[in-house]
Design an enzyme around this catalytic site. Structure first.
Site, mmCIF file in Angstrom:
data_model
loop_
_atom_site.group_PDB
_atom_site.id
_atom_site.type_symbol
_atom_site.label_atom_id
_atom_site.label_comp_id
_atom_site.label_asym_id
_atom_site.label_seq_id
_atom_site.Cartn_x
_atom_site.Cartn_y
_atom_site.Cartn_z
ATOM 1 C CG ASP A 175 -2.058 0.997 1.036
ATOM 2 O OD1 ASP A 175 -2.463 1.244 -0.116
ATOM 3 O OD2 ASP A 175 -2.549 1.544 2.038
ATOM 4 C CG ASP A 189 5.476 9.885 -10.058
ATOM 5 O OD1 ASP A 189 5.698 9.904 -8.830
ATOM 6 O OD2 ASP A 189 5.538 8.859 -10.747
#
Ligand code: IMP
Length: 214
Positions: free
Chosen positions: A72, A158
């Site tokens: 996770d 990102d």
């Protein structure tokens, strides 16, 4: 034949490739969702990355009768009290809608000065056995939230995450550069070091049971 088996609790192709790469050369058969006829519901209802990764690994290990690996991950932003955290994938409402999640993050961060834009990516990997044995690995990537998105690579947050000591966002790095500093890259490398040293012992001692969950 004493080859061990490991079931991966992710359907994400990119993650499967990264995990398979990290485990390459170990005497271990890796099974993914495609290798099973059905698949159990693996839910993320915990309040921490550890709870979520462990719940998924334990559920899949019990269901399949073989050791399982789950992960996770998410982004914690200091100025937002750790949000989006375990809700990173659903921050804007729809699971995995990267563009909307990123847009919401930038909205929430509007007007926050550079000195208060610290953030970290977190990755927790859990290994579990059908008997309930477990092992956790946690790694982080420290950095800051940029004011505008830059770069085409990667996924998720990102384009707005600048790793500490760099001036490019994660999305401006090559995959190799990203893996060298990323939370997931670091966690997978540490996992590999542990597996190479024979840890956890129960993973290698697990008997192979034909026909379970297939
Ligand atoms: P999960 O680990 O698949 O639940 O992913 C959680 C969410 O965290 C993803 O949907 C992304 O929004 C975010 N996330 C996790 N790792 C990264 C990463 O390496 N780059 C960008 N976003 C990430």
């Amino acid at each position: 034949m004493s080859r061990g088996r490991l079931a991966l609790a992710t359907g994400n192709r990119g993650k499967i490739r990264e995990i398979e790469e990290a485990l390459a050369g170990l005497d271990m058969e890796i099974l993914t969702r495609d290798d099973f006829r059905d698949w159990p519901p693996l839910e993320e209802t915990g309040k921490t990355f550890e709870e979520n990764a462990l719940a998924k690994a334990l559920e899949l290990a019990r269901w399949s009768g073989m050791p399982a690996l789950a992960d996770d991950s998410g982004l914690e932003v200091e100025a937002l009290g750790g949000a989006p955290g375990v809700d990173s994938a659903v921050y804007a409402g729809t699971h995995g809608d990267d563009a909307s999640n990123l847009a919401r993050l930038l909205r929430e961060m509007q007007g926050v000065p550079p000195s208060r834009r610290r953030a970290r990516f977190v990755c927790v990997i859990a290994l579990a056995s059908p008997a309930g044995e477990r092992m956790l690995v946690r790694e982080t990537c420290e950095g800051a939230v940029a004011e505008t998105p830059r770069g085409e690579g990667g996924f998720g947050y990102d384009p707005v995450f600048v790793p500490e000591g760099m001036d490019r966002t994660m999305a401006e790095l090559s995959l190799r550069e990203k893996n060298a500093v990323s939370h997931r890259g670091k966690a997978l490398r540490r996992l590999r070091v542990m597996l190479d040293s024979g840890e956890p012992a129960w993973l290698f001692a697990a008997p192979r049971r034909e026909g379970w969950g297939e």
